[in-house]
Design a protein around this motif. Structure first.
Motif, PDB file in Angstrom:
ATOM      1  N   ALA A 333       0.956  -1.162  -0.014  1.00 48.65           N
ATOM      2  CA  ALA A 333      -0.094   0.136   0.026  1.00 48.65           C
ATOM      3  C   ALA A 333       0.848   1.208   0.037  1.00 48.65           C
ATOM      4  O   ALA A 333       1.658   1.475   0.859  1.00 48.65           O
ATOM      5  CB  ALA A 333      -0.845  -0.016   1.090  1.00 48.65           C
ATOM      6  N   THR A 334       0.825   2.223  -0.961  1.00 48.32           N
ATOM      7  CA  THR A 334       1.754   3.381  -1.342  1.00 48.32           C
ATOM      8  C   THR A 334       1.227   4.155  -2.402  1.00 48.32           C
ATOM      9  O   THR A 334       0.101   3.772  -2.954  1.00 48.32           O
ATOM     10  CB  THR A 334       3.034   2.804  -1.681  1.00 48.32           C
ATOM     11  N   THR A 364      -0.379  -8.042  -4.161  1.00 52.59           N
ATOM     12  CA  THR A 364      -1.603  -7.078  -4.339  1.00 52.59           C
ATOM     13  C   THR A 364      -0.908  -5.652  -4.133  1.00 52.59           C
ATOM     14  O   THR A 364      -0.346  -5.456  -3.023  1.00 52.59           O
ATOM     15  CB  THR A 364      -2.613  -7.402  -3.320  1.00 52.59           C
ATOM     16  N   VAL A 365      -1.230  -4.846  -5.076  1.00 55.05           N
ATOM     17  CA  VAL A 365      -0.812  -3.305  -4.729  1.00 55.05           C
ATOM     18  C   VAL A 365      -2.302  -2.493  -4.596  1.00 55.05           C
ATOM     19  O   VAL A 365      -2.995  -2.704  -5.581  1.00 55.05           O
ATOM     20  CB  VAL A 365      -0.049  -3.035  -6.201  1.00 55.05           C
ATOM     21  N   LEU A 380       3.153  -1.661 -13.149  1.00 51.35           N
ATOM     22  CA  LEU A 380       4.134  -2.682 -13.532  1.00 51.35           C
ATOM     23  C   LEU A 380       4.538  -3.587 -12.482  1.00 51.35           C
ATOM     24  O   LEU A 380       4.590  -4.771 -12.585  1.00 51.35           O
ATOM     25  CB  LEU A 380       5.457  -1.868 -13.984  1.00 51.35           C
ATOM     26  N   LEU A 381       4.431  -3.171 -11.146  1.00 46.64           N
ATOM     27  CA  LEU A 381       4.753  -4.020 -10.041  1.00 46.64           C
ATOM     28  C   LEU A 381       3.854  -5.043 -10.027  1.00 46.64           C
ATOM     29  O   LEU A 381       4.127  -6.387  -9.600  1.00 46.64           O
ATOM     30  CB  LEU A 381       4.943  -3.204  -8.692  1.00 46.64           C
ATOM     31  N   ALA A 382       2.650  -4.785 -10.050  1.00 41.49           N
ATOM     32  CA  ALA A 382       1.415  -5.577  -9.952  1.00 41.49           C
ATOM     33  C   ALA A 382       1.386  -6.725 -10.990  1.00 41.49           C
ATOM     34  O   ALA A 382       1.296  -7.852 -10.756  1.00 41.49           O
ATOM     35  CB  ALA A 382       0.109  -5.040  -9.877  1.00 41.49           C
ATOM     36  N   ASP A 383       1.847  -6.177 -12.131  1.00 38.23           N
ATOM     37  CA  ASP A 383       2.196  -7.071 -13.269  1.00 38.23           C
ATOM     38  C   ASP A 383       2.916  -8.304 -13.128  1.00 38.23           C
ATOM     39  O   ASP A 383       2.819  -9.351 -13.529  1.00 38.23           O
ATOM     40  CB  ASP A 383       2.076  -6.241 -14.580  1.00 38.23           C
ATOM     41  N   LYS A 384       4.297  -7.576 -12.726  1.00 34.34           N
ATOM     42  CA  LYS A 384       5.234  -8.621 -12.714  1.00 34.34           C
ATOM     43  C   LYS A 384       5.332  -9.370 -11.538  1.00 34.34           C
ATOM     44  O   LYS A 384       6.355 -10.223 -11.248  1.00 34.34           O
ATOM     45  CB  LYS A 384       6.499  -7.880 -12.772  1.00 34.34           C
TER      46      LYS A 384
END
Length: 594
Positions: A333-334, A364-365, A380-384
């Motif tokens: 969470a950010t 989970t983002v 991108l972080l969630a995808d990868k």
């Protein structure tokens, strides 16, 4: 006479100087520079030009100063008798002005300049550029391949802008995320497969000469009372940029809702990061919910954002407490504003990709806040990271993601899910995938199990639209030169009445080998008015997204048309999300003046 006057003036000065030295009281006064008169005229450059330069500096820096003349800057002479004759003063002034001209000018760049001062309120939100999918000739490109998942961040972010009275940035609109924000009434799978596929074809609302093909996926549902044990690590940004009410305070409320939904066999750890990362709470059984909630409540914002160190620690904690056959997930969470440590988007993505591959921990983002929100990084972080991506703009959105859709957010039923559509050139002249620009794959990637793709959560619905140009209709589409070494084959119109075939490949959450599914469909020729309510509502959302993006493919789309089709497809709307969408369309209509 002039010479005589000058001699008398010099004698007067010498006589006055001698008197000053004889008087102790006057000697003390003479040590005060503010009370010197003639020495100032002979040893210092004139004051007036310097005053003017000071004024330039003060005005440029926004300061205010009352202008003063030379007489105010200097003390008055003691008596008229001590004042120099006018011609002597003139000579002294001329010499002083020459000295001033000889001095170097103040460099321009050293002067304060209001235009170089950054504004106090500025926006540094970041969105990746979206290059829309073009029309492709089915004869030359019969296969369309892409990855699917159920990110919804773009919708709630769009709502944040419209609710605040402004239009969202065009690149913040990802059509598939707007469409997939809504639950749809699709039949769940009946066989021992993780999802069912449903297809429907009708008229295209923004171009009635074209057809619109809807491909829908419905994931199997899992009763939350039967969900597997969860090993969750909350990775929470507590840097200074998170101090706003819609950031850390909202984050704490959101995660409080989630903790209250967890059961006794679930565990939670809390990793926080700012200038450095730390374990705010070791993995703790949800039997002790009051301990977890107290740890959340104690969090405060401060410092810079070292997200890379936090990611490392969070995955380490998740692996240490790994639950076999359970849910193992990091929830980040950010606002996405990573500014110390590992800050490069590429480095962060590679780190997440490696952690996801080696650890079998999903991600989970959840994005929070505005002004410095870094959507492009979080997506991108969630995808990868084998994950899903949402944006929390309100407590109601937190309830939707972490309470109502708890199992879909936490439980992955299929990973690396890929779709490949094969079009029949005898029925389809050209096609265009609506949205999913960030998910495109090569045809060869479809059967390559080393290629990462998206994840589907329990009960999730996924909707995909293709705009189709029927065979025989001409379009202004760039063509290629005839082949030199082979002859292009012509489609066999009698070979099949099928319009297209849907092919799916997916992996079970704990497997590295994909499984195939295949579904063909024909076009029955339905008009848009004959389409199902679910088709109409999803088509209305797609149309709205293209208008917000100002898509060059939006054709005859209008917001009035969106409102009409959405109302026809609103249906039961138990959650009220569709009614909210209609209100957002009305807000956009007011902002666009249409």
């Amino acid at each position: 006479m002039k010479i005589l006057s000058f001699v008398l003036f010099i004698c007067t000065l010498l006589l006055w100087s001698g008197c000053e030295q004889k008087s102790p009281q006057k000697q003390v006064k003479a040590q005060n520079p503010a009370q010197q008169t003639q020495p100032v005229l002979t040893q210092k450059p004139p004051v007036a030009p310097m005053v003017e330069r000071d004024e330039e500096r003060l005005v440029a820096s926004g300061a205010r100063r009352e202008k003063t003349d030379l007489a105010n800057e200097m003390p008055a002479p003691r008596s008229v008798a001590l004042a120099a004759p006018a011609d002597v003063k003139g000579k002294l002034k001329a010499e002083a002005e020459k000295k001033m001209q000889a001095q170097p000018a103040i460099p321009e760049q050293t002067r304060p300049d209001e235009t170089q001062t950054p504004p106090q309120d500025f926006n540094t939100e970041a969105y990746s550029h979206v290059l829309e999918n073009p029309f492709l000739l089915a004869q030359q490109n019969p296969l369309s391949t892409f990855s699917i998942d159920v990110d919804t961040a773009s919708y709630s972010n769009m709502r944040r802008f419209l609710s605040g009275g402004s239009l969202p940035p065009k690149d913040s609109i990802r059509i598939e995320e707007l469409v997939n924000y809504f639950p749809y009434d699709y039949e769940p799978p009946k066989d021992n497969v993780p999802f069912a596929a449903h297809m429907e074809i009708a008229g295209c609302p923004w171009n009635m000469e074209h057809r619109l093909a809807r491909i829908a996926i419905k994931g199997k549902e899992i009763d939350r009372t039967k969900k597997p044990a969860c090993n969750l690590v909350f990775l929470l940004d507590v840097s200074g940029s998170m101090s706003d009410e819609n950031k850390l305070p909202l984050l704490k409320q959101a995660f409080t809702l989630l903790v209250k939904e967890l059961g006794e066999k679930d565990r939670v750890a809390i990793v926080v990061y700012a200038g450095a990362s730390g374990l705010a709470l070791p993995s703790t059984s949800c039997v002790q919910k009051e301990v977890i909630l107290a740890s959340l409540e104690r969090l405060n914002a401060g410092g810079s954002t070292n997200g890379g160190a936090g990611i490392q620690l969070a995955y380490n904690v998740a692996v240490e407490n790994f639950i076999k056959d359970g849910v193992n997930r990091v929830i980040l969470a950010t606002d996405g504003d990573f500014n110390v440590g590992t800050t490069g988007q590429g480095d962060l993505v590679r780190m997440i990709e490696e952690k996801a591959r080696k650890s079998k921990v999903f991600l989970t983002v959840l994005g929070f806040g505005m002004g410095n929100y870094k959507d492009s990084t979080l997506q991108l972080l969630a995808d990868k990271g084998n994950g899903n991506y949402g944006y929390i703009d309100t407590l109601a959105e937190a309830k939707k993601a972490l309470v109502e859709q708890l199992t879909g957010t936490l439980i992955t039923i299929a990973k690396d899910v890929k779709i490949q559509i094969e079009f029949n050139p005898a029925k389809v002249a050209a096609y265009r995938l609506v949205g999913y620009e960030k998910r495109m794959l090569r045809a060869e990637d479809f059967k390559d199990d080393t290629k990462d793709a998206g994840e589907i959560g329990a009960g999730h619905t996924i909707t995909v639209f293709y705009e189709l140009v029927p065979a025989g209709k001409k379009m202004d589409i760039p063509d290629v030169d005839p082949l030199k070494y082979q002859t292009a084959s012509q489609p066999n119109a009698s070979a099949s009445d099928e319009l297209l075939t849907l092919k799916l490949r997916y992996k079970d959450p704990d497997s590295d080998t994909s499984k195939p599914l295949e579904f063909p469909i024909n076009d029955s020729g339905k008009r848009l008015s004959q389409a199902s309510g679910e088709f109409k509502f999803a088509a209305a959302v797609s149309t709205f997204a293209m208008i917000l993006r100002d898509s060059k493919y939006k054709g005859n789309a209008s917001l009035d048309q969106v409102l009409e089709i959405a109302a026809e497809g609103k249906g039961n709307d138990k959650s009220g999300y569709r009614a909210e969408f209609i209100e957002l369309v009305k807000k956009a209509k007011g902002l666009l003046g249409k």
